[in-house]
Design a protein around this motif. Sequence first.
Motif, PDB file in Angstrom:
ATOM      1  N   PRO A  89       0.829  -1.209   0.000  1.00  0.00           N
ATOM      2  CA  PRO A  89       0.000   0.000   0.000  1.00  0.00           C
ATOM      3  C   PRO A  89       0.860   1.254   0.000  1.00  0.00           C
ATOM      4  CG  PRO A  89       0.323  -0.744   2.230  1.00  0.00           C
ATOM      5  CD  PRO A  89       1.132  -1.675   1.364  1.00  0.00           C
ATOM      6  N   ASP A  90       0.268   2.383  -0.389  1.00  0.00           N
ATOM      7  CA  ASP A  90       0.931   3.672  -0.256  1.00  0.00           C
ATOM      8  C   ASP A  90       0.565   4.270   1.099  1.00  0.00           C
ATOM      9  OD1 ASP A  90       1.910   3.434  -2.857  1.00  0.00           O
ATOM     10  OD2 ASP A  90       0.121   4.374  -3.703  1.00  0.00           O
ATOM     11  N   VAL A  91       1.501   4.957   1.720  1.00  0.00           N
ATOM     12  CA  VAL A  91       1.240   5.524   3.045  1.00  0.00           C
ATOM     13  C   VAL A  91       2.140   6.735   3.275  1.00  0.00           C
ATOM     14  CG1 VAL A  91       2.852   3.879   4.103  1.00  0.00           C
ATOM     15  CG2 VAL A  91       1.183   5.047   5.541  1.00  0.00           C
ATOM     16  N   GLY A  92       1.575   7.778   3.894  1.00  0.00           N
ATOM     17  CA  GLY A  92       2.342   8.947   4.268  1.00  0.00           C
ATOM     18  C   GLY A  92       2.453   9.057   5.772  1.00  0.00           C
ATOM     19  N   ALA A  93       3.603   9.499   6.264  1.00  0.00           N
ATOM     20  CA  ALA A  93       3.834   9.666   7.703  1.00  0.00           C
ATOM     21  C   ALA A  93       4.095  11.139   7.997  1.00  0.00           C
ATOM     22  CB  ALA A  93       5.016   8.816   8.156  1.00  0.00           C
ATOM     23  N   TRP A  94       3.226  11.732   8.820  1.00  0.00           N
ATOM     24  CA  TRP A  94       3.355  13.155   9.166  1.00  0.00           C
ATOM     25  C   TRP A  94       3.799  13.266  10.617  1.00  0.00           C
ATOM     26  CZ3 TRP A  94      -1.174  17.276   9.082  1.00  0.00           C
ATOM     27  CH2 TRP A  94      -0.610  18.566   9.031  1.00  0.00           C
ATOM     28  N   PRO A  95       5.030  13.709  10.880  1.00  0.00           N
ATOM     29  CA  PRO A  95       5.499  13.820  12.262  1.00  0.00           C
ATOM     30  C   PRO A  95       4.572  14.696  13.106  1.00  0.00           C
ATOM     31  CG  PRO A  95       7.337  14.046  10.740  1.00  0.00           C
ATOM     32  CD  PRO A  95       6.090  14.068   9.904  1.00  0.00           C
ATOM     33  N   LEU A  96       4.233  14.192  14.287  1.00  0.00           N
ATOM     34  CA  LEU A  96       3.318  14.903  15.176  1.00  0.00           C
ATOM     35  C   LEU A  96       4.069  15.935  16.002  1.00  0.00           C
ATOM     36  CD1 LEU A  96       1.291  11.798  16.425  1.00  0.00           C
ATOM     37  CD2 LEU A  96       0.568  13.471  14.706  1.00  0.00           C
ATOM     38  N   ASN A  97       3.474  17.134  16.080  1.00  0.00           N
ATOM     39  CA  ASN A  97       4.025  18.182  16.937  1.00  0.00           C
ATOM     40  C   ASN A  97       2.885  19.102  17.358  1.00  0.00           C
ATOM     41  OD1 ASN A  97       3.557  20.018  14.809  1.00  0.00           O
ATOM     42  ND2 ASN A  97       5.649  19.829  14.039  1.00  0.00           N
ATOM     43  N   SER A  98       3.202  20.220  17.939  1.00  0.00           N
ATOM     44  CA  SER A  98       2.168  21.110  18.479  1.00  0.00           C
ATOM     45  C   SER A  98       1.280  21.711  17.401  1.00  0.00           C
ATOM     46  CB  SER A  98       2.813  22.235  19.295  1.00  0.00           C
ATOM     47  OG  SER A  98       3.689  23.005  18.471  1.00  0.00           O
ATOM     48  N   THR A  99       1.701  21.675  16.142  1.00  0.00           N
ATOM     49  CA  THR A  99       0.901  22.284  15.081  1.00  0.00           C
ATOM     50  C   THR A  99      -0.170  21.367  14.512  1.00  0.00           C
ATOM     51  OG1 THR A  99       2.345  21.620  13.235  1.00  0.00           O
ATOM     52  CG2 THR A  99       2.914  23.651  14.417  1.00  0.00           C
TER      53      THR A  99
END
Length: 267
Positions: A89-99
């Motif tokens: 599958p295709d997948v994107g990872a968005w680092p979590l932070n205060s924004t």
Amino acid sequence: MPRRHIVPTDLLTRRDRYPHSVAAFDPRMLGGKVTAMLDLTASAQSGGDWTNWVDTLNSNPVAYNSARRPAVAAAANGVPIATFAGAAPDVGAWPLNSTNNGTTHWSWGFWAKPASVVATGNRGIVHIWGAVGGADVKKILLYQADTALNFLIYSSEAGGRQLSIAGALAANTWVYIRPDWTSSRTGDDRCRVYINGAQASGTYSALGGTFPVTDLRVATGSGLLANGQDGAANGPWSGSLGPVLYSTSSDLTAGEEAALMNYKRPT
């Protein structure tokens, strides 16, 4: 006497009335209400795939493993979109932070076009939960089940409570989705989903637990798009996203909702 020229003071309000005009509105006009903005028009591609999804307000792009990148595509009106192949599958990872990872308020808004709505099973679009390449705890899951859209808020690793909206999705049809958690509201109303700019009605139900007593769980790591882990298939979602995804810090007015929804809108 010469005619007086009065400078309008309601510029934002007037621009909200015409949200289809990209030139007339920029999400930065909403100030701190938009805390992150992924934008494919500013992102990189290679070999027909997207290599990132740039956050134009922060130095915090979505990253793609080279083996799991969504395809570069364009909507009918020419705006860039990312097409996720669930089988890969295709997948994107968005680092979590205060924004993009609030606890008293959490909301991501984006356009989506599911490839199918027949016998899909449960297919995750947004995941903030414990998984390979994801977060350290279960916090949020937004997933498709045929034509239904489900927004699950975890109160523990065992489960939580969800809002289900029947008939929200149609195959190969663009829909604007904005799941929203706001702790200052009461009861089930803390959990909402906006569909095409309007709060959607649905059914609340327990799924192994309840809503958190106050705020959302604290999670670290990355939020995942279109698959439940950054690896093998785990409820992979097939369809297109883009060109823009927002994270917001507070409730939106009707005008703000419409303006964000229509900014770079795919058709």
